[in-house]
Design an enzyme around this catalytic site. Sequence first.
Site, mmCIF file in Angstrom:
data_model
loop_
_atom_site.group_PDB
_atom_site.id
_atom_site.type_symbol
_atom_site.label_atom_id
_atom_site.label_comp_id
_atom_site.label_asym_id
_atom_site.label_seq_id
_atom_site.Cartn_x
_atom_site.Cartn_y
_atom_site.Cartn_z
ATOM 1 N N LYS A 80 0.863 -0.969 0.006
ATOM 2 C CA LYS A 80 -0.146 0.101 -0.052
ATOM 3 C C LYS A 80 0.689 1.745 -0.213
ATOM 4 O O LYS A 80 1.897 0.591 0.579
ATOM 5 C CB LYS A 80 -0.704 -0.260 1.350
ATOM 6 C CG LYS A 80 -1.930 0.710 1.170
ATOM 7 C CD LYS A 80 -3.450 -0.160 0.588
ATOM 8 C CE LYS A 80 -4.333 0.664 0.827
ATOM 9 N NZ LYS A 80 -5.658 -0.369 0.198
ATOM 10 N N GLY A 190 -23.772 2.823 -4.081
ATOM 11 C CA GLY A 190 -23.056 3.825 -4.832
ATOM 12 C C GLY A 190 -22.837 2.692 -5.906
ATOM 13 O O GLY A 190 -23.301 1.816 -6.671
ATOM 14 N N TYR A 194 -25.328 -0.336 -6.168
ATOM 15 C CA TYR A 194 -25.993 -0.584 -6.840
ATOM 16 C C TYR A 194 -25.511 -1.801 -7.736
ATOM 17 O O TYR A 194 -27.262 -2.064 -8.167
ATOM 18 C CB TYR A 194 -26.036 0.947 -7.482
ATOM 19 C CG TYR A 194 -27.634 0.477 -8.595
ATOM 20 C CD1 TYR A 194 -28.342 1.413 -8.322
ATOM 21 C CD2 TYR A 194 -27.218 0.506 -10.367
ATOM 22 C CE1 TYR A 194 -29.569 1.097 -9.829
ATOM 23 C CE2 TYR A 194 -28.329 0.186 -11.191
ATOM 24 C CZ TYR A 194 -28.832 0.516 -10.779
ATOM 25 O OH TYR A 194 -29.974 1.259 -11.599
HETATM 26 P P1 NAD Z 1 -18.893 4.931 -3.384
HETATM 27 O O1 NAD Z 1 -18.286 5.443 -2.411
HETATM 28 O O2 NAD Z 1 -19.454 5.186 -4.920
HETATM 29 O O3 NAD Z 1 -20.831 4.441 -2.543
HETATM 30 C C1 NAD Z 1 -20.838 4.405 -1.298
HETATM 31 C C2 NAD Z 1 -22.169 4.521 -1.714
HETATM 32 O O4 NAD Z 1 -22.531 4.507 0.226
HETATM 33 C C3 NAD Z 1 -22.490 6.170 -1.682
HETATM 34 O O5 NAD Z 1 -23.553 6.233 -2.410
HETATM 35 C C4 NAD Z 1 -22.732 6.877 -0.778
HETATM 36 O O6 NAD Z 1 -23.693 8.056 -0.523
HETATM 37 C C5 NAD Z 1 -23.188 5.917 0.731
HETATM 38 N N1 NAD Z 1 -22.840 6.214 2.359
HETATM 39 C C6 NAD Z 1 -22.562 6.747 2.822
HETATM 40 N N2 NAD Z 1 -22.133 7.082 3.868
HETATM 41 C C7 NAD Z 1 -23.474 5.779 3.841
HETATM 42 C C8 NAD Z 1 -24.513 6.383 5.032
HETATM 43 N N3 NAD Z 1 -24.096 6.223 6.412
HETATM 44 N N4 NAD Z 1 -25.521 5.136 5.317
HETATM 45 C C9 NAD Z 1 -25.914 4.567 3.589
HETATM 46 N N5 NAD Z 1 -25.088 4.456 2.792
HETATM 47 C C10 NAD Z 1 -24.183 6.110 2.653
HETATM 48 O O7 NAD Z 1 -17.697 3.154 -3.131
HETATM 49 P P2 NAD Z 1 -17.911 1.794 -3.716
HETATM 50 O O8 NAD Z 1 -16.767 1.902 -4.224
HETATM 51 O O9 NAD Z 1 -19.260 1.347 -4.016
HETATM 52 O O10 NAD Z 1 -16.937 0.742 -2.227
HETATM 53 C C11 NAD Z 1 -18.235 0.846 -1.357
HETATM 54 C C12 NAD Z 1 -18.049 0.157 -0.635
HETATM 55 O O11 NAD Z 1 -17.433 -0.977 -0.773
HETATM 56 C C13 NAD Z 1 -16.844 0.652 0.326
HETATM 57 O O12 NAD Z 1 -16.465 0.741 1.880
HETATM 58 C C14 NAD Z 1 -15.391 0.354 -0.299
HETATM 59 O O13 NAD Z 1 -14.236 0.840 0.042
HETATM 60 C C15 NAD Z 1 -15.459 -1.051 0.046
HETATM 61 N N6 NAD Z 1 -14.890 -1.836 -1.859
HETATM 62 C C16 NAD Z 1 -15.053 -1.307 -3.056
HETATM 63 C C17 NAD Z 1 -14.031 -2.077 -4.026
HETATM 64 C C18 NAD Z 1 -14.829 -1.752 -5.624
HETATM 65 O O14 NAD Z 1 -14.265 -1.943 -6.519
HETATM 66 N N7 NAD Z 1 -15.037 0.301 -5.993
HETATM 67 C C19 NAD Z 1 -13.716 -3.009 -3.577
HETATM 68 C C20 NAD Z 1 -13.226 -4.022 -2.714
HETATM 69 C C21 NAD Z 1 -14.082 -3.095 -1.283
#
Ligand code: NAD
Length: 360
Positions: A80, A190, A194
């Site tokens: 990291k 998100g 979704y």
């Molecule tokens: P994103 O920012 O696109 O989506 C997160 C969503 O959560 C947003 O729509 C936001 O409005 C909502 N949100 C924030 N706080 C909230 C709350 N208190 N209650 C309800 N909704 C809330 O992020 P993402 O890429 O979809 O990632 C989501 C999670 O998955 C994160 O924890 C991220 O670290 C983890 N993750 C993502 C990936 C990836 O490929 N994107 C990979 C591994 C882990």
Amino acid sequence: MSVFTHPEFDNHEHLSFHCDPETGLRAIIAVHNTSRGPALGGCRMFPYGNDEEALRDVLRLSKGMTYKSALANLDLGGGKSVIIGDPRQHKSEALLEAMGRFLESLGGLYIAAEDSGTSVADLQVMGRHTRHVAGVSSRPGFDGRPSTGDPSPATAYGTFVGIQAAVRHKLGRSDVNDLEGLKVAIQGVGNVGYRLAWHLSEAGAEISVYDIHQDQMERAVSELGARPADAEEILFLPVDVVAPCAMGAVLNDASIAKLQAPIIAGAANNQLARPEHDSALWQQGILYAPDFVINAGGIIDIHYERTGGSPDQVRRHLDGIGETLAEIFRRSERDSRPTGEIANRLAEERFQHYPRVDGV
Ligand code: NAD
């Protein structure tokens, strides 16, 4: 600031500190373990309060990547990097280019991907000075659709596969593809949440959603027929599966006592507020799919971008998340130990004794 006696230090193989006064870059790269391959992990930019906070984060997160990649059966180690600074104020092309030169100086020991505070475009700027960046190129995704390097579709599909494995284990549904009528509550719709909701609704599940952003929630309601829920109730609904897909530390002393669902399986990172909450869930009879196992789809996708794997290869590997979880669930039952603890142990087996003596 101590390093070798730091509480998060876990025999990390390599730590590099870099300062570039011209651009203001101050960054740390941590390589935890490379027994499976070069260390890959996100490059995070964050306004850390002090150097100690940055060091703590990079030591902890790089170790987590070793475990995640080993459990995903990838030939990658854990690493990291962190850039100390506010991405909205301190990020500049010159700073990102300086970070690219820093990455290059490690000669491929560590490969950077996007993380909070950095974007695919930022990694492309770093890539002007190094080949050691990943998740930056367009190609056909695992589902045949064009991919820009965004790992979210693969993460969402992997989480879907993980939910299928959890449902089969806990609820005894014999047909893994049959999620008809399964009730799932998703916190956060998100990029990942979704798409997860889409897979679930295609499979016939009934979905409840909550997102702090009203437009995100309305999209899931109008396009997928999801039921809107409140902030206070989403984790505590009487459903089959709760899928945290927003932020970390949602499984804590207060929330665990109120959970009604028999399964927790979602993509959010660091869902357990403290390590002992793994045990608290298990004692309450709740099946927890460890987050670093179920959300490995993104790193699997990035791995194949680097190695040039076909969409079919990526999909098969994503399907393997279900098999790894099934093994963790079986061992948890056999050994009467919580799933997170079993996952850690399985990861250690996979990176501490690698490559295997038979050369496979
Ligand atoms: P994103 O920012 O696109 O989506 C997160 C969503 O959560 C947003 O729509 C936001 O409005 C909502 N949100 C924030 N706080 C909230 C709350 N208190 N209650 C309800 N909704 C809330 O992020 P993402 O890429 O979809 O990632 C989501 C999670 O998955 C994160 O924890 C991220 O670290 C983890 N993750 C993502 C990936 C990836 O490929 N994107 C990979 C591994 C882990």
